[in-house]
Design an enzyme around this catalytic site. Structure first.
Site, PDB file in Angstrom:
ATOM      1  N   TYR A 143       0.248  -0.776  -0.396  1.00 14.99           N
ATOM      2  CA  TYR A 143      -0.254  -0.131  -0.322  1.00 14.99           C
ATOM      3  C   TYR A 143       0.827   1.068  -0.341  1.00 14.99           C
ATOM      4  O   TYR A 143       0.189   2.452  -0.870  1.00 14.99           O
ATOM      5  CB  TYR A 143      -1.028   0.515   1.431  1.00 14.99           C
ATOM      6  N   MET A 146     -17.102  -5.743  -0.838  1.00  8.10           N
ATOM      7  CA  MET A 146     -17.952  -5.063  -1.558  1.00  8.10           C
ATOM      8  C   MET A 146     -19.108  -5.212  -2.161  1.00  8.10           C
ATOM      9  O   MET A 146     -20.177  -5.258  -2.624  1.00  8.10           O
ATOM     10  CB  MET A 146     -17.226  -3.675  -2.103  1.00  8.10           C
ATOM     11  N   GLU A 188     -10.345   1.950  -6.824  1.00  5.74           N
ATOM     12  CA  GLU A 188      -8.860   2.218  -7.692  1.00  5.74           C
ATOM     13  C   GLU A 188      -8.745   0.899  -7.605  1.00  5.74           C
ATOM     14  O   GLU A 188      -7.145   0.086  -7.559  1.00  5.74           O
ATOM     15  CB  GLU A 188      -8.013   2.462  -7.209  1.00  5.74           C
ATOM     16  N   GLU A 240      -7.201  -6.767 -12.351  1.00  5.03           N
ATOM     17  CA  GLU A 240      -7.149  -6.942 -10.916  1.00  5.03           C
ATOM     18  C   GLU A 240      -8.709  -7.122 -10.140  1.00  5.03           C
ATOM     19  O   GLU A 240      -8.980  -7.133  -9.490  1.00  5.03           O
ATOM     20  CB  GLU A 240      -7.188  -6.375  -9.803  1.00  5.03           C
TER      21      GLU A 240
END
Length: 632
Positions: free
Chosen positions: A321, A417, A432, A441
């Site tokens: 990250y 989600m 993103e 992805e």
């Protein structure tokens, strides 16, 4: 002999001599001039040994000088051997061929005995099959670690523009074919040697230069050295050697490949020290264009293969990250997109009453939340934010952000989600989830799963993205992929896997073309795709795979791109993706390259399949996702 330029300090240069009466003395003189190594013949240039006929075959005495003239360390680091010029292992005269074979083996073995780091082998024409066989036999049977610099002129001597000297009109010849002649010598040779990693290229740069397209092709090859004859240097007003602009351009590009340079020929500037040639090259090195932010970030990752991230299947680590959060461009573009969207959705008179609901899907450690909050302050609009993140470790960071800075304006949701039952519908969803190939992805699957909690007039940022493909040639990358074998996997599975890679030593054969496009929100939730792309290459080359890029529209005119011609300046979050081919495919100038790409989904995982169908057919790579899949 290690290239000093890789450290960004000075250029590594050698001096090439055709006759060296005293090895130690010459080495001392060359070192004093500032050279790092010496290129020299191992046997006297005029001593063509006889291995077939008596009495010369049994001539007594040593055939060359003793290895005791230098210490082992000097042989190992300061000397590049040169093969005798008279050796012609592919001669059509049998006695000459057999003699040359024996002399070639003798020189290869003596080079290995001395422990030379490199032996330079010249290619003088198109027929080199026997030379390749003897060299490959030597590599496979010995325990030495020498590399071989195959010396190839950029242009064949008989194609040099003699009209420039004689001032006669030249007969029209096919420029492109003569331009590419010596490249085809090299390509045949390295193919015969099966792309052996120890067989590298030393290009000889003459006064005449091939076309820019051919130079691009050469610079996609594994160039380890460039040979600069003193005859190509011009003289400036002060009497110093300099190079033409065309020569300077190729030198700058060779610096980027960390090539070493070898000066050959006598000094053409007799009133100046030979050092002046070296000093000029060093001057060019010091004055080369400064690397941009992207090149600085990518330093050390050139042509280094990485497996694409699978953030849906795996939980990312904190450092991962951290790297992506340092991108100076990406989040400012996201902030701009949210800012414009808020201004469009909330008129000035409603700015105190209309609270927009914004959901960050895949919030990570919070950079998109911060970008959205900054955008709301910039637009002077009210915002309620949900930060949805499935990685429980990153959620701890988000909760700390909420406690220390965000407060009640942000609700942190620890959930996938696609499974979240949202308490209300969103005006804006921000994500993103893009990979180097756009959808690799699984952004389409994630956003389709979250679309049910977006209002009918809601906006997705990004609203669309498109992947692009371009054919490429790179023996460096082909060899890197070939070296990826794993013990318990199929020996070819690494050729059926895409890799994220900072493309460096490669030649892109055509401009990228769009492959797959996804838009959000969408009414068509089928994310399988099939695309056939045709490219015109326009030069003789060899196809090793395809480079993948993407462009995305965040909102209206706010975009991000890693496609070379539209690359977002300074953005380094994504390197390109490479789809390799198991077998290199030779391409002629008039050929088109046709590739077929599939994106497949079986409900549990997603994968790509690809195959070339022109100019010849390859196997379909990765059928049924046997070597590579992305987990849903």
């Amino acid at each position: 002999m290690a290239s000093a330029s890789s450290t960004g300090s000075r250029v590594s240069c050698g001096r090439d001599l055709n006759c060296v009466p005293e090895v130690a003395d010459t080495l001392a003189v060359v070192a004093k001039l500032g050279f790092d190594f010496l290129c020299m013949p191992l046997f006297h240039p005029r001593f063509s040994r006889e291995f077939e006929l008596e009495p010369a075959k049994s001539r007594p005495g040593a055939q060359t000088r003793s290895d005791l003239l230098l210490c082992g360390r000097d042989w190992n680091t300061l000397i590049v051997g040169k093969l005798s010029q008279w050796i012609d292992a592919d001669s059509e005269i049998e006695i000459e061929r057999r003699n040359s074979e024996a002399a070639l083996s003798q020189e290869l073995n003596f080079s290995a005995y001395l422990g030379l780091p490199v032996l330079m082998v010249p290619l003088k024409g198109p027929r080199n099959a026997n030379l390749a066989r003897v060299l490959l036999n030597h590599i496979h049977t010995g325990h030495h670690t020498s590399n071989f610099w195959i010396r190839v002129p950029l242009m064949a001597a008989d194609d040099a523009r003699e009209d420039l000297i004689e001032n006669e009109p030249i007969t029209c010849i096919d420029e492109s074919s003569s331009d590419e002649k010596t490249w085809s010598w090299w390509h045949s040779f390295r193919t015969l040697c099966d792309y052996n990693k120890r067989i590298c290229l030393a290009i000889e740069i003459g006064a005449d230069m091939p076309s820019d397209a051919v130079i691009d092709k050469w610079l996609g090859e594994p160039i380890k050295a460039a040979i600069l004859p003193t005859s190509i240097f011009l003289t400036n007003k002060k009497g110093f050697p300099v190079l033409s602009k065309a020569h300077q351009r190729i030198i700058f590009r060779l610096f980027k490949l960390d090539a070493q340079f070898v000066f050959t020929g006598t000094s053409r500037h007799t009133e100046k020290d030979f050092r002046s040639y070296l000093q000029y090259l060093e001057y060019l090195n010091q004055n080369r264009p400064a690397p941009n932010a992207y090149e600085l970030f990518a330093k050390g990752y050139e042509d280094y293969l990485q497996s694409p991230l699978q953030p849906l299947m795996d939980n990312l680590e904190s450092q991962t990250y951290e790297v992506f959060e340092k991108d100076p461009i990406k989040y400012s573009q996201y902030q701009q997109a949210v800012y414009k969207c808020l201004l469009d959705r909330v008129p000035e008179e409603q700015k105190d009453t209309n609270v927009q609901v914004l959901m960050v899907l895949g919030a990570g450690r919070g950079p998109l939340v911060n970008a959205s909050l900054r955008a709301a302050r910039q637009a002077d609009r009210k915002l309620k934010v949900y930060a949805v993140e499935k990685n429980p470790n990153a959620v701890i960071t988000l909760e700390n952000w909420r406690f220390e800075e965000w407060g009640d304006q942000v609700t942190v949701v620890s959930c996938d989600m696609r499974e979240w039952a949202a308490p209300e519908k969103a005006d804006i969803i921000v994500s993103e989830l893009l990979g180097s190939f756009g959808d690799n992805e699984l952004s389409p699957e994630c956003l389709d799963g979250a679309q049910h909690f977006l209002k009918d007039d809601g906006v997705s940022i990004p609203c669309s993205y498109t992947s692009f493909l371009a054919p490429l040639s790179s023996s460096k990358l082909y060899n890197e992929v070939r070296g990826c074998r794993e013990r318990d996997k199929d020996p070819e599975c690494h050729f059926e896997t895409p890799y994220v890679v900072r493309l460096h030593n490669f030649h892109q054969l055509a401009e990228p073309k769009p492959c797959f496009t996804f838009t959000h929100p969408t009414t068509d939730m089928n994310n399988n795709r099939y695309q056939c792309l045709r490219f015109s290459v326009g030069c003789n080359s060899v196809l090793h795979g395809f480079a993948g890029y993407f462009e995305t529209t965040l909102y209206k005119d706010v975009t991000l791109s890693i496609k070379p011609d539209t690359h977002s300046p300074g953005m380094f979050s994504w390197f390109p993706i490479l789809f390799p081919l198991k077998q290199p495919i030779s391409i002629s100038r008039d050929d088109d390259v046709t590739v077929r790409f599939w994106r497949c989904n079986n409900g549990k995982k997603v994968w790509y399949e690809w195959a070339v169908t022109e100019p010849s057919c390859s196997a379909i790579h990765n059928p049924a996702g046997r070597s590579y899949t992305i987990g849903l």
